[in-house]
Design a protein around this motif. Structure first.
Motif, mmCIF file in Angstrom:
data_model
loop_
_atom_site.group_PDB
_atom_site.id
_atom_site.type_symbol
_atom_site.label_atom_id
_atom_site.label_comp_id
_atom_site.label_asym_id
_atom_site.label_seq_id
_atom_site.Cartn_x
_atom_site.Cartn_y
_atom_site.Cartn_z
ATOM 1 N N SER A 3 1.024 -1.449 -0.193
ATOM 2 C CA SER A 3 -0.177 0.307 0.070
ATOM 3 C C SER A 3 1.006 1.463 0.008
ATOM 4 C CB SER A 3 -0.718 -0.282 1.503
ATOM 5 O OG SER A 3 -0.598 0.650 2.654
ATOM 6 N N SER A 4 1.868 1.199 0.742
ATOM 7 C CA SER A 4 2.930 2.345 0.566
ATOM 8 C C SER A 4 3.282 3.137 -0.567
ATOM 9 C CB SER A 4 3.862 2.445 2.155
ATOM 10 O OG SER A 4 4.692 1.076 1.549
ATOM 11 N N ARG A 5 3.662 1.953 -1.548
ATOM 12 C CA ARG A 5 4.288 2.298 -2.968
ATOM 13 C C ARG A 5 3.160 2.079 -4.207
ATOM 14 N NH1 ARG A 5 7.029 -3.423 -5.496
ATOM 15 N NH2 ARG A 5 4.720 -3.562 -6.476
ATOM 16 N N ILE A 9 1.347 6.824 -7.168
ATOM 17 C CA ILE A 9 0.188 7.233 -8.148
ATOM 18 C C ILE A 9 -0.772 6.769 -7.691
ATOM 19 C CG2 ILE A 9 0.067 5.382 -9.925
ATOM 20 C CD1 ILE A 9 2.496 4.044 -8.724
ATOM 21 N N ALA A 10 -1.482 7.018 -6.921
ATOM 22 C CA ALA A 10 -3.120 7.230 -6.890
ATOM 23 C C ALA A 10 -2.921 8.286 -6.057
ATOM 24 C CB ALA A 10 -2.987 6.924 -5.474
ATOM 25 N N ALA A 14 -4.942 11.143 -8.619
ATOM 26 C CA ALA A 14 -6.402 12.497 -7.996
ATOM 27 C C ALA A 14 -6.051 13.735 -8.125
ATOM 28 C CB ALA A 14 -5.776 11.838 -6.995
ATOM 29 N N ALA A 15 -5.272 14.350 -8.110
ATOM 30 C CA ALA A 15 -4.460 15.641 -8.412
ATOM 31 C C ALA A 15 -4.680 15.876 -9.976
ATOM 32 C CB ALA A 15 -2.570 16.237 -8.609
#
Length: 200
Positions: A3-5, A9-10, A14-15
């Protein structure tokens, strides 16, 4: 660990999605506005296709200032019957000095001699002598000079001049065995003349 990797990217996704949504919302008023050309064309009356395209007015530039006609009255060309007269200034009068006045000295007569006195006081004596053999004109001056001016012999006669000194003159008119002598000399401050005949 997994999850930290994916977290960066997520976040980036989102931006990016947020940017797209904001850009779309900002463009909506522009996209909803009708094009001005469409509304202007819709208001034009229907016309025959042969009338198009309407030529656009050409942009004209004003002529140069020198080509613009002046507001003065037009010049009138003279008719063939009219004559043009030019006035010229009268010629300027030239002042010339008057000719010098020459005064002739007064003349007198003494013993048949015509006497003229010059400005310097010199007297001139002139006399004409006529004889059978011809005619002679003799001149003397008060400075004791005797001169023969003219000597004209008659037909059949000959003339001869004899002068040894300036104050003594003899004129001979000769034919065969016959002579006339005019003797002129300056004597005692006056002219003296004597006519004599030799032979016959």
């Amino acid at each position: 660990m997994r999850s930290s990797r994916w977290t960066p990217i997520a976040g980036w996704c989102a931006a990016t999605a947020t940017s797209i949504v904001l850009a779309s919302v900002a463009m909506l008023p522009v996209l909803r506005t009708d094009a001005p050309d469409d509304r202007a064309l819709a208001q034009l009356p229907a016309s025959d296709a042969s009338e198009f395209p309407v030529p656009l007015p050409s942009a004209t530039t004003p002529p140069p200032k020198s080509a613009v006609p002046s507001a003065t009255a037009p010049t009138r060309k003279p008719k063939p019957t009219e004559t043009q007269t030019t006035t010229t200034a009268p010629p300027r009068a030239t002042t010339t000095a008057p000719p010098p006045v020459t005064t002739t000295p007064p003349t007198t007569t003494e013993d048949g001699w015509t006497v003229t006195t010059a400005g310097d006081g010199t007297r001139t004596y002139v006399r004409s002598f006529r004889v059978e053999g011809g005619q002679a004109v003799i001149r003397m001056t008060s400075d004791a000079v005797v001169q023969l001016v003219t000597a004209t012999p008659a037909d059949g006669w000959q003339v001869q001049k004899v002068q040894d000194t300036p104050d003594n003159l003899a004129v001979y008119f000769n034919e065969t065995g016959h002579s006339f002598i005019i003797h002129a000399t300056w004597h005692n401050d006056r002219p003296f003349a004597q006519v004599s005949e030799i032979g016959s």
